[in-house]
Design a protein around this motif. Structure first.
Motif, mmCIF file in Angstrom:
data_model
loop_
_atom_site.group_PDB
_atom_site.id
_atom_site.type_symbol
_atom_site.label_atom_id
_atom_site.label_comp_id
_atom_site.label_asym_id
_atom_site.label_seq_id
_atom_site.Cartn_x
_atom_site.Cartn_y
_atom_site.Cartn_z
ATOM 1 N N CYS A 388 2.793 16.543 32.125
ATOM 2 C CA CYS A 388 1.595 16.295 32.925
ATOM 3 C C CYS A 388 0.853 17.615 33.146
ATOM 4 C CB CYS A 388 1.966 15.655 34.255
ATOM 5 S SG CYS A 388 0.527 15.244 35.261
ATOM 6 N N TYR A 398 -3.446 10.703 36.258
ATOM 7 C CA TYR A 398 -2.870 11.948 35.771
ATOM 8 C C TYR A 398 -2.876 11.914 34.246
ATOM 9 C CZ TYR A 398 -1.358 13.225 40.452
ATOM 10 O OH TYR A 398 -1.348 13.578 41.778
ATOM 11 N N GLY A 400 -1.520 14.074 30.438
ATOM 12 C CA GLY A 400 -0.699 15.091 29.791
ATOM 13 C C GLY A 400 -0.482 14.715 28.342
#
Length: 439
Positions: A388, A398, A400
């Motif tokens: 992340c 989020y 990543g």
């Protein structure tokens, strides 16, 4: 004493870490970063001139400060990077933007503090461009802004002199950092909690080629990946003329090393590769891909491709399309050839008309995007490890990347930045993945 503020802007991705070093110098001088131009006491442009659009972008950004400089003349404006190092560009900048206070080059970035002090002690502008590369000056106070990712230079400059590229002229000849400094920097970063280390160089594979380090790139990579801790290792950029099986063996030895290689092919046509002075053939490139995937069938490759190079025929272009399909790249950075004065390609006959270049780049982008979408779709239903990196305010998610560089988005009640998470992919959208993690 009132607070002093700085802003640093950069022109291309390869300038990110260099800009972190500039920011580190300014912080050492008690400046604080700001995101508001009107508050800045010093604004530093770390320019790029690798392609014409990057150069035009820099001109536009610098020119936009004319009004601010008139309203707030005490604001210092400094310009460095590739543009100032390019022959003749400093004089153009001086005449076009007389309000620039300081100009420095790529070979004397470490002198920025002394240049600022000189400017403050005198009325006239300060222009200091070193013509010859010297010993590498080690920076210990870069202001890193990419947590949990960190960039670590292992080489500077380039010896390859590809006919279209201006890098050797503005970055100097290749120099390798001493391995002890590189390893100490990586160890420090891992202790500080960084989870992904990217080793940087115009051609990482030729690290130590002059015998100055007593170590090859494969040996350095082995030592970096042997440092204790959970973190990923990436490296870029690799050059096909130097990429070798020793490096792949080290990749096989360490789980930390991502099984993703950025290997710029530039063209799938041997005549074009020869004209580019790339010093490898289409066949050699494909052999390297086969060798890599003989160790890791799941290995992914990203690349750079230029279309519309002088003399490129339709058959040459179709050879590039065929190679893209055969290699099945994870993604590709695609560019229209941009003439750079001072390079051999700029003087070549048979420059390709703009409309032909545009047609080819559109066809290539469509092909690359179709391959990328298919790869993303294969993720659906699988669980992958994501590091992340950030939070997307607009999406409320989020985000990543997995080890192959594929971006994944997910919701979480907790801050996951800097953590490895297991993402169950439920949807793919173009180059992006969406999924759920165990809370």
């Amino acid at each position: 004493m009132s607070q002093k503020y700085f802003i640093v802007t950069y022109g291309c991705q390869m300038n990110v870490h260099e800009s972190e070093k500039i920011a580190g110098i300014l912080r050492r001088m008690d400046y604080v970063e700001s995101d508001k131009l009107e508050n800045a006491d010093i604004i530093v442009f770390n320019t790029c001139c690798i392609r014409e659009n990057a150069e035009n972008h820099a001109f536009g950004n610098i020119g936009a400060l004319k009004k601010l400089k008139k309203q707030k003349p005490e604001t210092l404006i400094a310009v460095g990077g590739c543009m100032t190092q390019e022959k003749g560009k400093t004089e153009i900048l001086r005449k076009k933007f007389p309000f620039i206070d300081i100009m420095f080059g790529t070979l004397n970035l470490e002198e920025l503090e002394s240049l600022i002090k000189r400017k403050k002690s005198q009325k006239k502008k300060v222009i200091e461009i070193r013509e010859k590369e010297g010993e590498i000056i080690e920076f210990e106070d870069a202001y890193r802004t990419s947590y949990p990712n960190a960039w670590v230079n292992i080489t500077y400059g380039c010896n390859n002199f590809c006919s279209y590229c201006i890098v050797p002229y503005v970055r100097g000849r290749e120099r390798s950092r001493k391995p002890e400094y590189i390893l100490a920097e990586v160890e420090k970063l891992v202790k500080e909690g960084y989870k992904e280390i990217t080793l940087l160089g115009q051609n990482v594979n030729s690290y130590g080629a002059d015998g100055s380090t007593g170590m090859t790139f494969a040996q350095l990579l082995d030592k970096v990946a042997s440092i204790e801790g959970k973190f990923r290792v990436r490296f870029m950029t690799s050059h096909p003329k130097d990429f070798n099986e020793d490096v792949v063996r080290v990749m096989a030895k360490h789980e930390k090393i991502c099984k993703l290689v950025h290997l710029p092919v530039q063209s799938g046509s041997n005549p074009v590769l020869k004209a580019m002075n790339r010093r490898y053939t289409r066949e050699k490139y494909l052999d390297e891909i086969k060798m890599l995937r003989s160790y890791f069938p799941e290995a992914e490759v990203t690349t750079d491709i230029i279309v519309g190079f002088p003399g490129e025929t339709e058959e040459d272009y179709l050879q590039t399309e065929a190679l893209v399909k055969e290699v099945d790249f994870a993604s590709a950075f695609t560019f229209v050839y941009s003439k750079r004065q001072g390079t051999k390609a700029a003087e070549m006959e048979n420059q390709i008309p703009e409309e032909v270049q545009k047609d080819r780049i559109m066809r290539l982008v469509a092909l690359v995007n179709s391959l990328t979408r298919k790869k993303s779709e294969k993720y659906v239903g699988k669980t992958v490890e994501i590091l992340c990196e950030d939070y997307d305010e607009k999406k409320g998610l989020y985000l990543g990347r997995d080890e192959f560089g594929r971006m994944g988005y997910f919701a979480s009640m907790e801050n996951k930045i800097g953590e490895f998470v297991q993402l169950k992919v439920t949807k793919a959208n173009g180059i992006s993945l969406f999924g759920e993690i165990d809370q």
